[in-house]
Scaffold this motif. Structure first.
Motif, PDB file in Angstrom:
ATOM      1  N   HIS A  17     -67.112   0.933  53.089  1.00  0.00           N
ATOM      2  CA  HIS A  17     -66.604   0.381  51.757  1.00  0.00           C
ATOM      3  C   HIS A  17     -65.214   0.170  51.875  1.00  0.00           C
ATOM      4  O   HIS A  17     -64.532   1.118  52.352  1.00  0.00           O
ATOM      5  CB  HIS A  17     -67.025   1.126  50.628  1.00  0.00           C
ATOM      6  CG  HIS A  17     -68.616   1.554  50.487  1.00  0.00           C
ATOM      7  ND1 HIS A  17     -69.077   2.858  50.208  1.00  0.00           N
ATOM      8  CD2 HIS A  17     -69.659   0.742  50.895  1.00  0.00           C
ATOM      9  CE1 HIS A  17     -70.244   2.574  50.249  1.00  0.00           C
ATOM     10  NE2 HIS A  17     -70.551   1.643  50.802  1.00  0.00           N
ATOM     11  N   PHE A  18     -64.526  -0.958  51.150  1.00  0.00           N
ATOM     12  CA  PHE A  18     -63.211  -0.984  51.614  1.00  0.00           C
ATOM     13  C   PHE A  18     -62.866  -1.776  49.892  1.00  0.00           C
ATOM     14  O   PHE A  18     -63.405  -2.733  49.721  1.00  0.00           O
ATOM     15  CB  PHE A  18     -63.003  -2.069  52.674  1.00  0.00           C
ATOM     16  CG  PHE A  18     -61.559  -2.206  52.780  1.00  0.00           C
ATOM     17  CD1 PHE A  18     -60.843  -1.481  54.041  1.00  0.00           C
ATOM     18  CD2 PHE A  18     -60.560  -2.886  52.246  1.00  0.00           C
ATOM     19  CE1 PHE A  18     -59.513  -1.466  54.475  1.00  0.00           C
ATOM     20  CE2 PHE A  18     -59.255  -3.105  52.543  1.00  0.00           C
ATOM     21  CZ  PHE A  18     -58.733  -2.357  53.761  1.00  0.00           C
ATOM     22  N   VAL A  19     -61.959  -1.112  49.381  1.00  0.00           N
ATOM     23  CA  VAL A  19     -61.537  -1.613  48.210  1.00  0.00           C
ATOM     24  C   VAL A  19     -60.101  -2.109  48.113  1.00  0.00           C
ATOM     25  O   VAL A  19     -59.207  -1.201  48.874  1.00  0.00           O
ATOM     26  CB  VAL A  19     -61.560  -0.699  46.970  1.00  0.00           C
ATOM     27  CG1 VAL A  19     -60.960  -1.247  45.543  1.00  0.00           C
ATOM     28  CG2 VAL A  19     -63.164  -0.199  46.609  1.00  0.00           C
ATOM     29  N   PHE A  20     -59.521  -3.271  48.145  1.00  0.00           N
ATOM     30  CA  PHE A  20     -58.380  -3.821  48.505  1.00  0.00           C
ATOM     31  C   PHE A  20     -57.208  -4.098  47.223  1.00  0.00           C
ATOM     32  O   PHE A  20     -58.040  -4.862  46.094  1.00  0.00           O
ATOM     33  CB  PHE A  20     -58.602  -5.238  49.348  1.00  0.00           C
ATOM     34  CG  PHE A  20     -57.358  -5.797  49.575  1.00  0.00           C
ATOM     35  CD1 PHE A  20     -56.255  -4.846  50.352  1.00  0.00           C
ATOM     36  CD2 PHE A  20     -57.020  -7.258  49.493  1.00  0.00           C
ATOM     37  CE1 PHE A  20     -55.221  -5.811  50.575  1.00  0.00           C
ATOM     38  CE2 PHE A  20     -55.880  -7.737  49.913  1.00  0.00           C
ATOM     39  CZ  PHE A  20     -54.902  -7.008  50.494  1.00  0.00           C
ATOM     40  N   TYR A  59     -66.678  -5.036  50.765  1.00  0.00           N
ATOM     41  CA  TYR A  59     -65.713  -4.728  50.048  1.00  0.00           C
ATOM     42  C   TYR A  59     -65.505  -5.450  48.721  1.00  0.00           C
ATOM     43  O   TYR A  59     -66.303  -6.130  48.238  1.00  0.00           O
ATOM     44  CB  TYR A  59     -64.364  -5.426  51.035  1.00  0.00           C
ATOM     45  CG  TYR A  59     -64.270  -7.013  50.749  1.00  0.00           C
ATOM     46  CD1 TYR A  59     -63.673  -7.759  49.754  1.00  0.00           C
ATOM     47  CD2 TYR A  59     -65.149  -7.734  51.689  1.00  0.00           C
ATOM     48  CE1 TYR A  59     -63.652  -9.231  49.651  1.00  0.00           C
ATOM     49  CE2 TYR A  59     -65.160  -9.253  51.834  1.00  0.00           C
ATOM     50  CZ  TYR A  59     -64.295 -10.018  50.420  1.00  0.00           C
ATOM     51  OH  TYR A  59     -64.474 -11.363  50.784  1.00  0.00           O
ATOM     52  N   VAL A  60     -64.586  -4.780  47.835  1.00  0.00           N
ATOM     53  CA  VAL A  60     -64.094  -5.352  46.677  1.00  0.00           C
ATOM     54  C   VAL A  60     -62.494  -5.772  46.894  1.00  0.00           C
ATOM     55  O   VAL A  60     -62.036  -4.812  47.018  1.00  0.00           O
ATOM     56  CB  VAL A  60     -64.470  -4.682  45.453  1.00  0.00           C
ATOM     57  CG1 VAL A  60     -63.897  -5.291  44.035  1.00  0.00           C
ATOM     58  CG2 VAL A  60     -65.864  -4.506  45.458  1.00  0.00           C
ATOM     59  N   SER A  61     -62.069  -6.958  46.438  1.00  0.00           N
ATOM     60  CA  SER A  61     -60.961  -7.398  46.496  1.00  0.00           C
ATOM     61  C   SER A  61     -60.427  -7.495  45.058  1.00  0.00           C
ATOM     62  O   SER A  61     -61.107  -8.390  44.238  1.00  0.00           O
ATOM     63  CB  SER A  61     -60.636  -8.643  47.344  1.00  0.00           C
ATOM     64  OG  SER A  61     -59.182  -8.935  47.151  1.00  0.00           O
ATOM     65  N   LEU A  99     -62.675   2.703  40.392  1.00  0.00           N
ATOM     66  CA  LEU A  99     -63.678   3.728  40.404  1.00  0.00           C
ATOM     67  C   LEU A  99     -64.790   2.766  40.243  1.00  0.00           C
ATOM     68  O   LEU A  99     -66.097   2.909  40.664  1.00  0.00           O
ATOM     69  CB  LEU A  99     -63.686   4.566  39.243  1.00  0.00           C
ATOM     70  CG  LEU A  99     -62.795   6.177  39.923  1.00  0.00           C
ATOM     71  CD1 LEU A  99     -61.356   5.558  40.047  1.00  0.00           C
ATOM     72  CD2 LEU A  99     -62.931   7.060  38.859  1.00  0.00           C
ATOM     73  N   ASP A 100     -65.054   1.839  39.237  1.00  0.00           N
ATOM     74  CA  ASP A 100     -66.135   0.916  38.897  1.00  0.00           C
ATOM     75  C   ASP A 100     -66.289   0.062  40.488  1.00  0.00           C
ATOM     76  O   ASP A 100     -67.542  -0.003  40.647  1.00  0.00           O
ATOM     77  CB  ASP A 100     -65.847   0.192  37.927  1.00  0.00           C
ATOM     78  CG  ASP A 100     -65.689   0.588  36.711  1.00  0.00           C
ATOM     79  OD1 ASP A 100     -66.166   1.813  36.455  1.00  0.00           O
ATOM     80  OD2 ASP A 100     -65.043  -0.055  35.627  1.00  0.00           O
ATOM     81  N   ALA A 101     -65.494  -0.426  41.151  1.00  0.00           N
ATOM     82  CA  ALA A 101     -65.652  -0.991  42.330  1.00  0.00           C
ATOM     83  C   ALA A 101     -66.414  -0.157  43.162  1.00  0.00           C
ATOM     84  O   ALA A 101     -67.381  -0.422  44.121  1.00  0.00           O
ATOM     85  CB  ALA A 101     -64.415  -1.531  42.861  1.00  0.00           C
TER      86      ALA A 101
END
Length: 330
Positions: free
Chosen positions: A113-116, A165-167, A236-238
């Motif tokens: 997982h990747f949050v950008f 991911y979520v950007s 945190l939601d992502a």
């Protein structure tokens, strides 16, 4: 299912440290990677800190392996629009090239997982000053371009690998931890609310308004200001969304309404009870007249529920932080 640790790049900085704080409050395993060029050890609190550059592949791979990381939240970047106009290669190196290196490490380390940390600057000057996720991207400064290029790389990597991911495209972040534990301590900061709060506590002699002839109700720039704690909560939601199997997505993070520079300064005067000395200057290169989020999607897809959507509340936490820094400088 047991989850791995979360690596936060730039976690000693303003936004990353607030995200780390909220993750720790949920008993997540967190490690921060920061070269401390703009971040502060004090902001990390009790989170393990690896001092190093996100573009250093050996350092990143060692951190991923040593801590059992399966999620990366990527904040490390240069973020000052006028500076990006004057020194564009610095932004393409620190933002774009370093992100490419980080993504390579994530693939090698099988990060899931990747949050950008992206930006509304990817939109440039949208029609009517309002941007939705499907608004055409047309950045007008190297900062926005460097982040958009990173988004493109991330999307391509996700197409070619299991990584999801979520950007998050931030609008104007402001305020500080409501508990007064951390906040933005960057010297020579450029974010309007911080600058105005510094002036209110006597750390600056005056506040400059850059541009008073924009096609806005009072002639000054309009922005969608979002409290840093609400922004942190979106990360945190992502994470929860990705862990539940959600697909890769790009979302705006803002409140959906804006305030002008003059309205912000009036709020700081109201909350502090002190008048500000204001200097009017010409427009800065790279600044759009207005930039406000269409942010229905993040509420729907991530079930994000902001709690601090009030300008005076944002200012009050920012002012309290500046008063604390006066007593205990970082």
């Amino acid at each position: 299912m047991k989850h791995g640790a979360i690596l936060i790049t730039g976690g000693a900085g303003y936004i990353g440290s607030h995200v780390a704080l909220q993750l720790r409050a949920r008993a997540e395993r967190v490690v921060v990677l920061d070269d401390l060029s703009r971040g502060f050890r004090q902001a990390v609190l009790d989170v393990p800190l690896v001092v190093g550059n996100v573009g250093d592949r050996d350092t990143v791979r060692a951190a991923l392996d040593a801590h059992g990381v399966d999620t990366v939240m990527h904040f490390a970047a240069c973020t000052v629009v006028p500076e990006s106009v004057g020194d564009p290669l610095k932004y393409y190196l620190n933002n774009t090239c370093a992100t490419r290196s980080l993504l390579q490490c994530c693939l090698e380390g099988e990060v899931r997982h990747f949050v950008f940390s992206s930006t509304a600057a990817v939109y440039g000057i949208p029609a009517a000053g309002v941007a939705a996720e499907d608004t055409p991207t047309s950045p007008i400064n190297p900062y926005g371009s460097s982040k958009l290029m990173s988004e493109w790389m991330l999307a391509a990597v996700a197409e070619a690998s299991p990584l999801r991911y979520v950007s998050l495209r931030y609008f104007n972040v402001a305020g500080s931890d409501s508990g007064g534990r951390i906040g933005q301590a960057t010297p020579n900061a450029t974010l309007l609310i911080k600058v105005a709060c510094e002036a209110a506590v006597g750390k600056r002699a005056e506040v400059a308004i850059f541009g008073t002839d924009y096609p806005t109700p009072d002639g000054t720039g309009v922005r969608d200001y979002i409290h840093v704690e609400d922004l942190a909560a979106a990360h945190l939601d992502a994470l929860q969304y990705l862990r539940a199997g959600g697909g890769s997505t790009t979302l705006n993070v803002g409140y959906g309404h804006g305030y002008s520079v003059r309205q912000v300064l009036a709020s700081v005067e109201r909350v502090s009870g002190k008048p500000l000395k204001v200097r009017e200057e010409p427009r800065r290169p790279g600044d759009p007249p207005a930039l406000v989020a269409r942010a229905e999607r993040i509420r729907r897809e991530l079930r994000w529920k902001p709690r601090l959507d009030d300008l005076d509340t944002i200012v009050r936490t920012g002012l309290a932080w500046e008063e604390r820094l006066l007593r205990n400088p970082w």
